[in-house]
Every structure is written in C-alpha cells, then in structure tokens.
Design an enzyme around this catalytic site. Structure first.
Site, mmCIF file in Angstrom:
data_model
loop_
_atom_site.group_PDB
_atom_site.id
_atom_site.type_symbol
_atom_site.label_atom_id
_atom_site.label_comp_id
_atom_site.label_asym_id
_atom_site.label_seq_id
_atom_site.Cartn_x
_atom_site.Cartn_y
_atom_site.Cartn_z
ATOM 1 N N LYS B 66 -1.319 16.078 6.700
ATOM 2 C CA LYS B 66 -1.566 17.390 7.297
ATOM 3 C C LYS B 66 -2.135 18.400 6.311
ATOM 4 O O LYS B 66 -2.624 19.454 6.717
ATOM 5 C CB LYS B 66 -0.274 17.925 7.907
ATOM 6 C CG LYS B 66 0.137 17.170 9.139
ATOM 7 C CD LYS B 66 -0.946 17.265 10.175
ATOM 8 C CE LYS B 66 -0.462 16.795 11.516
ATOM 9 N NZ LYS B 66 -1.473 17.056 12.547
ATOM 10 N N SER B 283 5.563 7.306 11.721
ATOM 11 C CA SER B 283 4.206 7.175 12.252
ATOM 12 C C SER B 283 3.388 6.186 11.422
ATOM 13 O O SER B 283 2.477 5.534 11.953
ATOM 14 C CB SER B 283 3.520 8.542 12.327
ATOM 15 O OG SER B 283 3.444 9.127 11.055
#
Lengths: 90, 324
Positions: B66, B283
């Site tokens: 991110k 993830s």
C-alpha cells in the site's frame, strides 16, 4: 431468547435479516438453531465435518468466544452474539 | 560539482517548512524496488520449466504494497492542490493503506484520519496509534463497505477539512503500479514474465500491473484471486460480486478469476513461513494458492504474483498459525 447479529455478507442467506432470535443454552446450540432456521448459512459457518470454521469470529459482548469456552460458552436469555466478518480489501 | 553549487545557492529560497517536507520525501523515495523472490519448495510438483516468483512488498518502508498507491495518491493530491495546508487526509481502510498514509503523513506533516471497522486486528490499531493517525471506528458487522460509507459521509459534511483520498476510486492508486510495480516485474524477470496473479482488494495492483504488462507483451495472462464466497477470512481481499465495486476495477482485465477458500490460503501462509521462510500475511497466502494452481497447469512459463504484507499484523490470529 438470545439474539444473533448477522454481518452484511451473510444476510443474503438469512432473508436479509440483521438480527435473528435463536434458542439454545450455548453458543453451539444457538448456531445450530440459526442454521436450522436458515440452512443456507450452514456451509458458510461450518466445515463438511460439522466443525465451526476456524476463521469465523463470534463475539459475546466484547469477548471473542474463542477466549471463553468456544462453542460451549453458555448463553443467557438476553445475550447478543455477533458474527464478525473479516475486513475486506484496502 | 556544478549541481552541488546549485543546490547550495537555491537553498535560502526554500522556507523551513518546505525544506522539512523535501527531507520527508527521502522516506517516500524508499518505496518500491522490492525483491522478486522465488517460490521453491512449495512448487516441487510443478514443471521444472515453470518458475513462480513473488514481489516481496513487505520490504516497503510502511510494511506493505500500500505504500505505492498511498505515495502516489498523496503526491498527485499535493501537485494538483487538492490536499492543501491545514487539511486532513481522510480515507477508509482495512489497515495497510491507513498505515501507509499515516507513515507518509508523519513524514510530510499531513494529518491523517481513517475510517476503519472496529474489528481490525489489535496490531493494526496499535501501529496506527503509534504513527499518530486519528482512527474513526465503524460498525464491525458492516465490514469494509461500512467504513467506505462513513468516510464518504465525513468527506461530504466537511469538504474544507478533509481531502478524501478515496483509494477505491482514485486512479492514482492503479497508476502507482503502472509506474512502478509493472516496470519492476519486467526488469526483474528480464522480460520473461508470462503470467501475473494478484489478489483483489481495491484492484489497484491487478489493474496497474496488468495495464503495464499488456503494453509490454499483449500475450501476458492475468489472473485475479478473490475469496470463494462473500463471507470469508481473507483479510484484505474483496469478494467483488457482493461488495461495493471500486471505480478503478475493470472486470475485463483478468483473463480469469481464481476463487480461493480461506482454509487453503491459511494453510499456504503456514507453508510459506515454514517451508520458504516467507513470513507473510493472509492475502499473500491467497495469491500463492492462485499462482500455484495456475503454475500446475503450465508446461513452461514465468508466473509472478505479489505478496502484499508480512505476517506480523496477524500474529494475534491463533487460528491462522495453529499455535494454540
């Protein structure tokens, strides 16, 4: 009668309801009653072997039932049990 | 030598505040250029002519993939004068994007407000507090979509206070991957990449990398990994058919969708830690499951995926590690 609070991703399998009144003396019995009322919920909550899937988070008040007595955690008449979803993307 | 002289002569024209911001950019420059790591022992049943690699995104300064979109969103907002002095950066997050905003916000003297479901892991909450971000907790039963709706409402009510970064709809999100992750993958595979696999959260990684790779080689195949059902334990991933669709998501991009069960991803997280030494988050496990399923079907090829973060933020999840 205890109340089970249903998260958004499971509501389509519970006729859109956010809360369901359930019968049962324990968390396991309450979940059993929930899936008897809404059979489509069963595969989302339980494995083929009938065990609660490991990632399913159940909270009684602020307590994770894993840190209480798991599915054997006793429930009283006015308890609210919440099924908390995992947090999706971003 | 000439450039050094220039730097010295221009310095007095920069205010102390601006200078501090320029120095803050040093941290942002550490974003990207992450290692491309091979998967070895978990690929032993796969054709020897198939290689599987993962971008190790936890090497970013904020600890996750991110950092790339957060950096680009902040940079473009400053450049376009949408994030003005005194405004707060606002967004909804499942954790990692918030940590990236908070990290760079601290570096650049930008205050950060985040809407996040109350059931975010305690590690995430602690990290955000340590970085000084303001966190607005949202109803855990409403999940990430509930946090999106709260952030939208806050932005609408106080447009002068908040710059709404809106990671789900902001093109600077996917453009970060088009500009950095995609080119890095081409360079690190010496152009040999044949398949790219990414989990769908905001879809920024999939969208940006795929657009770059397809321009480089239109034959590159794209696989999107998503949870197999609306109710799942794959933190950070979205089940697109039942969630608020990010505006940046183009469903025509993936050649196919790989549906991953929570149990398979959790098992893969343990395998990656114990057989490869890759201590990654959930993830990443899901991305690896999809990448290895694809790799098993191939006779030859170079499959690349991205591992968004490390396992530290999931340590409190006893069920994941089976350590109880």
């Amino acid at each position: 009668m205890p109340i089970l609070r249903i998260p958004t991703p499971l509501r389509p399998y519970a006729e859109g309801q956010t809360e369901v009144n359930v019968q049962g003396q324990t968390v396991g019995e309450a979940l059993g009653d929930l899936t008897a009322q809404f059979p489509e919920l069963k595969k989302h909550l339980f494995s083929d072997a009938g065990e609660l899937r490991a990632f399913v988070n159940l909270f009684l008040g602020e307590e994770d039932v894993r840190h209480l007595e798991g599915v054997d955690t006793p429930l009283s008449e006015d308890d609210k049990l919440r099924i908390i979803p995992s947090i999706a993307g971003g | 030598m000439t450039s050094k002289v220039n730097t010295i002569t221009t310095k007095p024209t920069v205010s102390a505040h601006q200078e501090s911001e320029v120095e803050g950019m040093a941290l942002l420059k550490a974003v990207g250029n992450t290692p491309l790591l091979p998967l070895r022992r978990v690929t032993k049943n796969i054709s020897p002519d198939v290689k599987v690699y993962a971008k190790a995104e936890w090497f970013n300064p904020g600890g996750s993939v991110k950092d790339r979109p957060a950096f680009n969103i902040i940079r473009s907002a400053l450049y376009e004068c949408r994030l003005l002095p005194g405004m707060r950066l606002l967004d909804s997050t499942s954790g990692n994007m918030g940590i990236a905003y908070a990290t760079f916000g601290a570096a650049l003297d930008i205050n950060v407000t985040l809407a996040m479901p109350e059931n975010a892991s305690p590690e995430r909450v602690s990290i955000l507090r340590a970085l000084g971000a303001e966190v607005v907790f949202t109803d855990p039963l409403e999940g990430s979509d509930g946090a999106i709706l709260v952030a939208r409402q806050m932005a609408k009510e106080q447009p002068d206070l908040y710059f709404y970064a809106n990671q789900y709809d902001n093109p600077a999100n996917w453009q970060a991957h088009y500009n950095s992750t995609g080119p890095e993958i081409v360079e690190q595979t010496q152009g040999a990449v044949t398949h790219f696999v990414a989990g769908l959260g905001t879809s920024g990684t999939l969208t940006g990398v795929s657009r770059y790779l397809r321009e480089y080689n239109p034959e590159v195949e794209i696989v999107a990994a998503q949870p197999d059902a609306a109710f799942h334990g794959l933190e950070g991933l979205k089940h697109m058919p039942t969630a608020i669709q990010p505006a940046i998501y183009d469903p025509k991009i993936p050649d196919r969708i790989a549906e991953v069960t929570t149990e398979a991803a959790h098992e893969m997280v343990r395998k990656l830690a114990r057989q490869e030494g890759y201590f990654v988050g959930i993830s990443s496990g899901a991305a690896a499951v999809a990448a290895l399923q694809l790799a098993a079907e191939l006779e030859s090829g170079v499959v690349v995926t991205a591992f968004p973060d490390a396992g530290y933020k999931y340590l409190s999840d006893d069920a994941l590690w089976e350590t109880r």
